[in-house]
Design a protein around this motif. Structure first.
Motif, PDB file in Angstrom:
ATOM      1  N   GLY A 138      13.903  44.380 -10.611  1.00  0.00           N
ATOM      2  CA  GLY A 138      12.451  44.332 -10.578  1.00  0.00           C
ATOM      3  C   GLY A 138      11.875  43.913 -11.915  1.00  0.00           C
ATOM      4  O   GLY A 138      10.951  43.102 -11.979  1.00  0.00           O
ATOM      5  N   ALA A 276       9.368  49.288  -9.599  1.00  0.00           N
ATOM      6  CA  ALA A 276      10.280  48.960  -8.499  1.00  0.00           C
ATOM      7  C   ALA A 276      11.711  49.328  -8.832  1.00  0.00           C
ATOM      8  O   ALA A 276      12.491  49.695  -7.939  1.00  0.00           O
ATOM      9  CB  ALA A 276      10.186  47.470  -8.178  1.00  0.00           C
ATOM     10  N   ASP A 277      12.085  49.256 -10.105  1.00  0.00           N
ATOM     11  CA  ASP A 277      13.438  49.621 -10.513  1.00  0.00           C
ATOM     12  C   ASP A 277      13.642  51.134 -10.560  1.00  0.00           C
ATOM     13  O   ASP A 277      14.758  51.619 -10.405  1.00  0.00           O
ATOM     14  CB  ASP A 277      13.745  49.030 -11.896  1.00  0.00           C
ATOM     15  CG  ASP A 277      13.970  47.527 -11.842  1.00  0.00           C
ATOM     16  OD1 ASP A 277      14.348  47.028 -10.770  1.00  0.00           O
ATOM     17  OD2 ASP A 277      13.766  46.862 -12.869  1.00  0.00           O
ATOM     18  N   ARG A 281      11.511  49.575  -4.035  1.00  0.00           N
ATOM     19  CA  ARG A 281      10.810  48.313  -3.787  1.00  0.00           C
ATOM     20  C   ARG A 281       9.669  48.456  -2.787  1.00  0.00           C
ATOM     21  O   ARG A 281       8.698  47.716  -2.853  1.00  0.00           O
ATOM     22  CB  ARG A 281      11.787  47.267  -3.236  1.00  0.00           C
ATOM     23  CG  ARG A 281      13.197  47.306  -3.776  1.00  0.00           C
ATOM     24  CD  ARG A 281      13.315  47.170  -5.261  1.00  0.00           C
ATOM     25  NE  ARG A 281      14.700  46.863  -5.657  1.00  0.00           N
ATOM     26  CZ  ARG A 281      15.136  46.872  -6.900  1.00  0.00           C
ATOM     27  NH1 ARG A 281      14.303  47.164  -7.889  1.00  0.00           N
ATOM     28  NH2 ARG A 281      16.400  46.578  -7.180  1.00  0.00           N
ATOM     29  N   PRO A 284       5.627  49.677  -4.094  1.00  0.00           N
ATOM     30  CA  PRO A 284       4.782  48.660  -4.739  1.00  0.00           C
ATOM     31  C   PRO A 284       4.493  47.462  -3.837  1.00  0.00           C
ATOM     32  O   PRO A 284       3.430  46.838  -3.967  1.00  0.00           O
ATOM     33  CB  PRO A 284       5.598  48.249  -5.976  1.00  0.00           C
ATOM     34  CG  PRO A 284       6.988  48.679  -5.701  1.00  0.00           C
ATOM     35  CD  PRO A 284       6.885  49.889  -4.830  1.00  0.00           C
ATOM     36  N   ALA A 285       5.409  47.138  -2.920  1.00  0.00           N
ATOM     37  CA  ALA A 285       5.133  46.050  -1.978  1.00  0.00           C
ATOM     38  C   ALA A 285       3.971  46.417  -1.062  1.00  0.00           C
ATOM     39  O   ALA A 285       3.067  45.596  -0.817  1.00  0.00           O
ATOM     40  CB  ALA A 285       6.379  45.730  -1.163  1.00  0.00           C
ATOM     41  N   SER A 325       8.591  43.306  -6.583  1.00  0.00           N
ATOM     42  CA  SER A 325       9.248  44.179  -5.604  1.00  0.00           C
ATOM     43  C   SER A 325       9.855  43.386  -4.462  1.00  0.00           C
ATOM     44  O   SER A 325      10.981  43.671  -4.028  1.00  0.00           O
ATOM     45  CB  SER A 325       8.247  45.215  -5.068  1.00  0.00           C
ATOM     46  OG  SER A 325       7.095  44.579  -4.558  1.00  0.00           O
ATOM     47  N   GLN A 326       9.150  42.367  -3.965  1.00  0.00           N
ATOM     48  CA  GLN A 326       9.713  41.598  -2.854  1.00  0.00           C
ATOM     49  C   GLN A 326      10.888  40.747  -3.325  1.00  0.00           C
ATOM     50  O   GLN A 326      11.882  40.591  -2.600  1.00  0.00           O
ATOM     51  CB  GLN A 326       8.642  40.737  -2.188  1.00  0.00           C
ATOM     52  CG  GLN A 326       8.083  39.613  -3.029  1.00  0.00           C
ATOM     53  CD  GLN A 326       7.116  38.717  -2.263  1.00  0.00           C
ATOM     54  OE1 GLN A 326       6.821  38.963  -1.098  1.00  0.00           O
ATOM     55  NE2 GLN A 326       6.619  37.675  -2.905  1.00  0.00           N
ATOM     56  N   GLU A 394      14.131  50.920   2.441  1.00  0.00           N
ATOM     57  CA  GLU A 394      14.233  50.878   0.986  1.00  0.00           C
ATOM     58  C   GLU A 394      15.607  50.334   0.600  1.00  0.00           C
ATOM     59  O   GLU A 394      16.616  50.745   1.158  1.00  0.00           O
ATOM     60  CB  GLU A 394      14.024  52.269   0.389  1.00  0.00           C
ATOM     61  CG  GLU A 394      14.164  52.323  -1.123  1.00  0.00           C
ATOM     62  CD  GLU A 394      13.202  51.361  -1.804  1.00  0.00           C
ATOM     63  OE1 GLU A 394      13.688  50.400  -2.435  1.00  0.00           O
ATOM     64  OE2 GLU A 394      11.985  51.550  -1.664  1.00  0.00           O
TER      65      GLU A 394
END
Length: 422
Positions: A138, A276-277, A281, A284-285, A325-326, A394
């Motif tokens: 991320g 995201a890390d 993910r 935040p998406a 994130s994506q 996830e």
């Protein structure tokens, strides 16, 4: 194992990431250089507005059409050589544009540059996946996106100055910069074990249909299409018209609104990548898509310039939260050891399709009904992607470095309970 990263070895990004980030910045500056010049340069060959617009559209069309072939090339030959060949093709094509003597030559050379563009875009994403540690994907995606965004902001400023010298000058500058970028990346990555694909590589190839079995990959395709539709399509095509027709403002205000969006986007990218890390993910998406949809729909619901700028800010934050994130989720699905050029190409094509279809659909609706309906449709596309992300899994890898394989994705058994969202 503790989720807290304590050693510099596990918190620092490899130097190869910084090389790609620097190259991305140079490429983005160059791309922005020719933006102010291209339509007028095409018109200088005594052609009409439609023909001048075709030169702009041809690049995007060829990018979209050649993306599947680029994915196959990456799978067969590896990311690094295709990246270098891609940048080289754009460099030669751009320099040839500067030397074009007739309109058809400009159209041909600019279209050929689209082939190189999709080659280095697909391979760059593949290199990021291969080089980035799983728990820093991320952050790497956010850094790469930020560099491209900042280069895209600086490019038009420099390009506008070069246009005063000559309409051909931006093409000479961009082509020369790409030559330097090619040499720079080749020199810095020539001995990198991280960037190179092992000679005895027997890792499985993930196909596009296999990846489609993963709900998170399907969600990423939808969100990238929504992002391309809203950010690269409607924002650039419909916003200037709305500002003039509804807000009764000039082009300077359009520039301010675009700058507000870009500033909000850049401010969030790195933070979203770190989040995201650490946390996953999916969240935040979802957050990014919600803000992108609300902000974009809000653009068409106001007649007040300050509220319009506020909506631009919200949409910019949403896009900035979504992108790292994506991208990281796609990398998780693919895995660092899997070979899947078609998977990466499909992800890129989703944004390109959105960028092409979005302005056409939204423009037709604005003409037949209203700008509010056109921006509302764009927000609706983001809402559909949000629904798919709600059903997604996830994919944040466990801290022990374990990842899923192409075969696991093919059997739709890629996400054990330990890695699913809690």
């Amino acid at each position: 194992m503790s989720e807290t990263v304590t050693t510099s070895e596990t918190t620092k990004l490899p130097r190869e990431i910084w090389i790609l980030v620097g190259a991305s910045f140079l490429i983005a500056i160059g791309y922005g250089l020719i933006g102010p010049a291209l339509p007028n340069y095409a018109a200088s060959f005594d052609v009409g507005v439609t023909a001048a617009s075709v030169v702009v559209s041809a690049f995007a069309f060829v990018r979209l059409a050649f993306a599947p072939a680029s994915g196959r090339l990456v799978t067969k030959f590896g990311e690094r050589p295709i990246y270098l060949w891609g940048v080289s093709i754009v460099a030669v094509g751009t320099l040839a544009c500067a030397l074009a003597a007739e309109y058809w030559q400009l159209l041909l050379f600019r279209s050929a540059s689209g082939i190189g563009s999709t080659m280095f875009t697909v391979s760059a994403i593949g290199l990021l996946i291969r080089i980035s540690p799983a728990h820093l994907r991320g952050r790497a995606s956010g850094l790469w996106g930020t560099s491209f965004l900042l280069g895209g902001i600086a490019g038009p400023v420099i390009g506008s100055a070069l246009v005063t010298v000559s309409l051909r000058a931006p093409f000479v500058a961009y082509g020369s910069a790409l030559v330097v970028t090619t040499v720079f990346v080749w020199w810095k990555l020539r001995g990198s074990e991280l960037a190179a694909r092992p000679a005895d590589d027997t890792t499985p190839t993930m196909t596009f249909p296999q990846a489609l079995r993963h709900p998170t990959y399907r969600a990423a395709l939808a969100s990238n299409l929504a992002n391309g539709w809203a950010v690269f399509g409607v924002r650039m095509s419909l916003m200037p018209l709305f500002v003039t027709a509804v807000l009764a403002k000039d082009e300077a205000f359009t520039g301010i609104a675009l700058a507000v969006f870009a500033a909000a986007n850049a401010a969030v990218l790195l933070l979203a990548g770190r989040f995201a890390d650490r946390r996953g993910r999916k969240l935040p998406a979802l957050f990014g898509l919600a803000l992108l949809g609300v902000g974009t729909a809000g653009l068409g619901m106001t007649s007040d310039p300050w509220l319009f700028l506020a909506a631009s800010f919200v949409a910019g934050v949403g896009s900035g939260a979504l992108n790292p994130s994506q991208s990281a989720a796609v990398a998780d699905v693919l895995g660092a050891k899997a070979r899947g050029g078609s998977v990466l190409a499909g992800f890129q094509m989703a944004a390109d399709v959105g960028a092409v279809v979005g302005p056409l659909a939204a423009g037709a609706i604005a003409e037949q009904w209203s700008y509010g309906a056109a921006f509302g449709l764009t927000g609706g596309v983001a809402a559909v992607a949000l629904l798919l992300w709600l059903m997604a899994r996830e994919t944040l890898p466990p801290r022990d470095g374990g990842e899923h394989t192409a075969q696991e994705v093919a059997t739709d058994n890629c996400c054990p309970e330990s890695t699913r969202q809690r």
